[in-house]
Write an enzyme that holds these catalytic residues in place. Structure first.
Site, PDB file in Angstrom:
ATOM      1  N   MET A   1     -11.803  11.731  -5.982  1.00 43.39           N
ATOM      2  CA  MET A   1     -12.122  13.010  -5.361  1.00 43.39           C
ATOM      3  C   MET A   1     -10.965  13.993  -5.333  1.00 43.39           C
ATOM      4  O   MET A   1     -11.182  15.199  -5.237  1.00 43.39           O
ATOM      5  CB  MET A   1     -12.617  12.801  -3.926  1.00 43.39           C
ATOM      6  CG  MET A   1     -13.946  12.071  -3.824  1.00 43.39           C
ATOM      7  SD  MET A   1     -14.547  12.009  -2.119  1.00 43.39           S
ATOM      8  CE  MET A   1     -14.753  13.749  -1.763  1.00 43.39           C
TER       9      MET A   1
ATOM     10  N   ASP B   1     -11.370   2.555   5.856  1.00 39.28           N
ATOM     11  CA  ASP B   1     -10.917   2.194   4.514  1.00 39.28           C
ATOM     12  C   ASP B   1      -9.482   1.659   4.551  1.00 39.28           C
ATOM     13  O   ASP B   1      -8.633   2.047   3.751  1.00 39.28           O
ATOM     14  CB  ASP B   1     -11.006   3.405   3.580  1.00 39.28           C
ATOM     15  CG  ASP B   1     -10.932   3.013   2.103  1.00 39.28           C
ATOM     16  OD1 ASP B   1     -11.221   1.837   1.785  1.00 39.28           O
ATOM     17  OD2 ASP B   1     -10.576   3.879   1.280  1.00 39.28           O
TER      18      ASP B   1
ATOM     19  N   LYS C   1      -6.688  -0.645   3.612  1.00 44.37           N
ATOM     20  CA  LYS C   1      -6.413  -1.487   2.447  1.00 44.37           C
ATOM     21  C   LYS C   1      -4.952  -1.279   2.056  1.00 44.37           C
ATOM     22  O   LYS C   1      -4.306  -0.314   2.518  1.00 44.37           O
ATOM     23  CB  LYS C   1      -7.340  -1.122   1.287  1.00 44.37           C
ATOM     24  CG  LYS C   1      -7.234   0.340   0.832  1.00 44.37           C
ATOM     25  CD  LYS C   1      -8.275   0.647  -0.238  1.00 44.37           C
ATOM     26  CE  LYS C   1      -8.204   2.114  -0.667  1.00 44.37           C
ATOM     27  NZ  LYS C   1      -9.249   2.444  -1.668  1.00 44.37           N
ATOM     28  N   PRO C   2      -4.389  -2.144   1.210  1.00 41.13           N
ATOM     29  CA  PRO C   2      -2.970  -2.010   0.857  1.00 41.13           C
ATOM     30  C   PRO C   2      -2.607  -0.653   0.279  1.00 41.13           C
ATOM     31  O   PRO C   2      -1.511  -0.150   0.528  1.00 41.13           O
ATOM     32  CB  PRO C   2      -2.761  -3.142  -0.160  1.00 41.13           C
ATOM     33  CG  PRO C   2      -3.763  -4.182   0.238  1.00 41.13           C
ATOM     34  CD  PRO C   2      -4.963  -3.416   0.692  1.00 41.13           C
TER      35      PRO C   2
ATOM     36  N   ASN D   1      -3.655   2.162   1.101  1.00 43.15           N
ATOM     37  CA  ASN D   1      -3.585   3.181   2.152  1.00 43.15           C
ATOM     38  C   ASN D   1      -2.520   2.887   3.199  1.00 43.15           C
ATOM     39  O   ASN D   1      -2.456   3.567   4.216  1.00 43.15           O
ATOM     40  CB  ASN D   1      -4.942   3.335   2.827  1.00 43.15           C
ATOM     41  CG  ASN D   1      -5.921   4.119   1.966  1.00 43.15           C
ATOM     42  OD1 ASN D   1      -5.508   4.876   1.089  1.00 43.15           O
ATOM     43  ND2 ASN D   1      -7.212   3.929   2.208  1.00 43.15           N
TER      44      ASN D   1
END
Length: 535
Positions: free
Chosen positions: A19, A134, A136-137, A139
């Site tokens: 995005m 969300d 996760k690694p 982020n």
């Protein structure tokens, strides 16, 4: 020169997703680096642009040392097209995924510290009605000091709108998403806890809990229990393994909340420590009691991890240490910074005291009528009697050797004990890594316990170690180069480079710790090729 918002110059692209693209930028007004996220122009319709800008507003509601700060958001013309943008704090250390790709699975100490800080960030967001959705690694970003910062609240929603998240509107990453999120059920803060558990699992084992195609992973998240991390080679204890598996419980009610996860990880990482010997009077404000207050006050204020204690210590101001040392010493081999003159003086004083004690004992024996005597050969009454010298036992040091260099017990024949098989080199890296992190938190006993018996004998005591290493002026540290170990016979050689911040200033320390095996663990025995330069 490309810019948005009149003041943010785009330097270069850092990465691009489905995005948006992220650029390294510079704030020309405040002269600081920033990260600029720009929505892809072909997606920037009215509805998507509004959601994108909502991301900025959502993140701007959050102010925490472990959350990427949002500085600005808006719309502008870029390359002749209208774009939506968000300006954020720049984290130059990359992300947790890249760190794991470089060094593999993380040791328990590092894993606990990173997890504690991310859990603190989630706790802050949850208290303000925001679910990340969300985690996760990718982020979890790292700043210039290696502090983790949670980023990308782009799909976060307030609690009151979570009912909108139903089947057909799933958002997130399957490898780290909770079962309820994958099934389109109501998402809660416990969903973020599951994603944090999956992230910690990946960091501990080198792989996510489940693998395969996205649909296969989603089915496993819902139906299959994860393999315990230690069965997949994780170098962690049973307590941390149990915590990770509890976070990965299928039922949200069985998972702890983010506050509890933070507390558990904080205790296992930087929050727990052995009692410290009280420092010298001139340094007493930075001793055990002062440090405990610093941790407690910082935690009660909602801070966590390295940043919490750093802020508290900085608020103290000067602790009476006047300026940096007169000179920087650089020698090929050196085990600690200073104190040799003090040790020499102490040794002379101890020797004098021992001589006085021996003289007193001899005088007492001469005056004691019951003391054993030997008569001279002539047996004359006027001749002086000789006092038999008492038999002395050798004084043993901490390694079991007597003062003459011999040994006792089974080692009487001069044989040395077999240290046993060497642990993995990664554990030597972890020992060096933890040494300077523990020093930055003034954990005297923890750093003392990391030293070999030989080095402890050479230094003398934890108090002397603390003074020689100037631990009570230590405020902060960051690794310029993470510890890297190579085998050298029965030893491990661990090279590193770290920036060390003291109340009197900062320096960059580099060198190679030579580690030896004692009781099945790597211990730091000597520091070679040590070099310090002003930071």
């Amino acid at each position: 020169m490309r810019r948005v918002g009149d003041r943010f110059v785009l330097v270069r692209e850092l990465g691009s997703g489905g995005m948006s693209a992220v650029f390294l930028g510079r704030d020309e007004v405040l002269d600081r680096p920033v990260a600029v996220k720009i929505l892809h122009p072909d997606l920037d319709d009215e509805e998507t642009g509004a959601l994108f800008r909502k991301e900025g507003r959502t993140a701007a509601r959050l102010s925490h040392p472990n959350i990427i700060q949002v500085y600005d958001a808006g719309e502008d013309l870029l390359d002749g097209r209208q774009v939506s943008y968000i300006v954020m704090e720049y984290a130059p250390g990359g992300d947790l995924k890249a760190l794991m790709d470089r060094r593999g699975s993380l040791p328990e100490g590092m894993l606990s510290r990173v997890g504690a800080d991310v859990a603190a960030a989630l706790s802050h967001a949850h208290e303000r009605g925001v679910i990340h959705r969300d985690v996760k690694p990718r982020n979890v970003l790292l700043d210039e000091r290696g502090n983790p910062k949670l980023a990308d609240f782009g799909i976060a929603r307030a609690f009151e709108t979570t009912e909108e998240s139903r089947a057909g509107s799933y958002l997130g990453t399957a490898a780290y998403s909770s079962p309820e999120q994958l099934q389109g059920h109501k998402v809660t803060p416990k969903s973020d806890v599951y994603s944090l558990g999956a992230t910690l699992y990946h960091a501990a084992t080198g792989e996510p809990p489940f693998s395969g195609a996205p649909i296969e992973v989603a089915n496993q998240q819902v139906l299959k229990e994860p393999t315990p991390p230690r069965e997949r080679g994780a170098r962690i204890g049973g307590g941390l393994e149990a915590l990770i598996l509890t976070c990965l419980a299928k039922n949200p009610e069985e998972r702890p909340d983010a506050v509890r996860v933070h507390e558990k990880l904080f205790q296992r990482g930087i929050g727990a420590g052995a009692a410290q010997p009280e420092p010298a009077k001139a340094r007493k404000p930075a001793g055990a009691a002062g440090f405990s207050r610093a941790v407690g006050t910082a935690r009660s204020a909602g801070l966590s991890g390295f940043e919490a204690v750093r802020r508290r210590l900085e608020s103290r101001g000067s602790r009476g240490v006047e300026g940096p040392p007169d000179e920087t010493v650089s020698l090929p081999t050196r085990t600690f910074r200073s104190g040799s003159r003090q040790r020499t003086t102490a040794a002379l004083l101890i020797g004098a005291v021992l001589l006085l004690l021996l003289a007193g004992a001899a005088a007492w024996a001469m005056l004691d009528p019951s003391a054993p005597t030997t008569e001279p050969a002539s047996g004359g009454a006027g001749e002086q009697k000789q006092v038999a010298a008492p038999e002395q036992e050798p004084v043993k040091n901490q390694s079991g050797q007597d003062s003459a260099g011999g040994s006792s017990g089974d080692d009487a024949g001069g044989e040395t004990q077999d240290p046993g098989p060497a642990p993995p080199l990664a554990e030597a890296e972890s020992a060096v890594f933890d040494m300077y992190v523990d020093q930055s938190f003034q954990r005297v006993d923890a750093t003392w316990a990391a030293l070999s018996g030989r080095l402890q004998d050479e230094i003398g005591s934890p108090q002397e170690w603390a003074e020689q290493e100037d631990l009570y002026t230590f405020e902060y540290m960051e690794y310029v180069t993470l510890p890297a170990a190579t085998a050298s016979g029965d030893e491990a050689r661990v090279s590193f480079e770290a920036r060390l911040d003291h109340t009197w200033g900062s320096e960059v320390l580099s060198g190679t710790w030579v580690c030896v095996v004692e009781d099945g663990e790597w211990k730091l025995d000597r520091l070679e090729d040590e070099r310090t330069t002003p930071a």
